[in-house]
Write an enzyme that holds these catalytic residues in place. Sequence first.
Site, PDB file in Angstrom:
ATOM      1  N   SER A   1     -11.608  88.755  17.028  1.00  0.00           N
ATOM      2  CA  SER A   1     -13.026  88.982  16.849  1.00  0.00           C
ATOM      3  C   SER A   1     -13.588  88.383  15.559  1.00  0.00           C
ATOM      4  CB  SER A   1     -13.277  90.491  16.824  1.00  0.00           C
ATOM      5  OG  SER A   1     -12.628  91.099  15.709  1.00  0.00           O
TER       6      SER A   1
ATOM      7  N   SER B   1      -7.058  89.973  15.598  1.00  0.00           N
ATOM      8  CA  SER B   1      -8.377  89.356  15.391  1.00  0.00           C
ATOM      9  C   SER B   1      -8.509  88.476  14.163  1.00  0.00           C
ATOM     10  CB  SER B   1      -9.454  90.444  15.345  1.00  0.00           C
ATOM     11  OG  SER B   1      -9.639  91.010  16.622  1.00  0.00           O
TER      12      SER B   1
ATOM     13  N   LYS C   1     -16.680  89.251   6.748  1.00  0.00           N
ATOM     14  CA  LYS C   1     -16.944  89.621   8.134  1.00  0.00           C
ATOM     15  C   LYS C   1     -18.039  90.683   8.186  1.00  0.00           C
ATOM     16  CE  LYS C   1     -14.516  90.967  12.409  1.00  0.00           C
ATOM     17  NZ  LYS C   1     -13.220  91.341  13.031  1.00  0.00           N
TER      18      LYS C   1
END
Length: 499
Positions: A162, A186, A87
Amino acid sequence: MYYTIKETVEALKKGEVTSAQLVKNSVETFEADKAGERPLNAFLEMYEDALSKAEAADKEIEEARASGTVDALYEKKPLLGVPFANKDNISCRGNRLTCGSKLLDGYVAPYSATVISRLENAGAVPLGRCNQDEFAMGSSTEYSSYGATRNPINRDYVSGGSSGGSAAAVAANQALFSLGTETGGSVRLPASYCGLYGLKPTYGVLSRWGVVAYGSSLDQVGIMGHTPEDIALPLSAMCGADMYDDTSADLPGSDSLRTLKPYGDFSSLKIAIPKQFLETKGLDPDVGAVFDSTKKWFEEKGAVIEVVDLPVLEASIASYYVIALSEAASNLSRFDGIRYGRRVDNGNGYDELYKDTRSEGFGPEVKRRIIIGNYVLSEQFSGSTYKKGMSVRARIQKEVAALYEKYDLILCPTCPTPAFKLGQKVDDPLEMYLSDMYTVFVNLARIPSINVPAGRAAGTDGMPVGMQFAGPMFSEAKLLQLALAWENDHKGCGVPVKE
């Protein structure tokens, strides 16, 4: 194409494939997709050093194969040559990191996060950085400064957030497993939307050193993969106390993760379903139907399911957003145009530099959350609202811990709805925030939870529906064993896209 870590490792050992080939395949798939009419936008960038690291892994494997010690090598480095997606808010030394924000455009990480270092020590190869909502603030990855990430199952739909880029990369077979981060759901939410397994570990089991902070008392690194075993092996490599993170902790029983066995003692399993979740308004009928079928599976296995009353859960969303946004406002004050990333200096002094940099660098959702957080922390309230939010959180943690003295598991949907269409909720932040109604209590209580791909929603073009198994602190091994039992009865449910 290999779909699991286990079959990939076997192929690497036998020389049927090389790590360099795996990296090249992922890069070629990424480049071809990027040139398409509706690109996924899962990866923002492939790391330039991924190929050289893969070639170094291939050299080690080749030498060990020649000397007959390849199995011993994999005992030491169980992920040798296996590429993974990262990420965009987890530092990987020498590579760019932007948190999906223009404010950090051009920033290069000077060191690697502990989770990255430990995966590399286990032989894994960081492949590239994945798209996310700006500074991890969102539930759909539509709030990224670099465009939305589409859902590989149906590109009209969001991938969740997210960590939407990390989920889409795995679901589209551009990576075998990925790292995401959680503050309020998330990892589990995009895993649910994209039909994957996604684990949020106990707070502290994975070090936060090198991870850009959003809400420090809630943040946690998570893992997404096609199978429970694809999560267990990376977890075993990354978990444990870290001298750089005072909140980190060892994971009891982590040795069992490397040879994960399916859970078998269902007759002694007691499952709680909070009444408050059953009475929630806005639960999609298709999600409700999958929830019923999941309960039936447990009952047919011999588990006992009981409805429990936990009134404090009704305050979880309010408590979560008070705490998360207050901590976000504090954490993001460091992005001032002086120490990190982008700087807008019109020569009018430091106050104007600070204001212009943040005004131009942050997107609207991040600004909204900073303003709310600063308002909560303002002199007018003297921090009393934050303290009240923390008091509610302490009560949630206490009552959830007490529940686990009688029950082994909390079962509930991961999200009240399946994935929604791109643009459907982007201008309605309150509706977007309600996507987290089943996930935030896990972060507030600091417990682990795993999303399992449990079915499809007929009303939304057959998009995936996820259920979550939430256990007491440090019960990761048991949750993954339960998920493996689920996987064995629902083969391939976490491998939705084969190309």
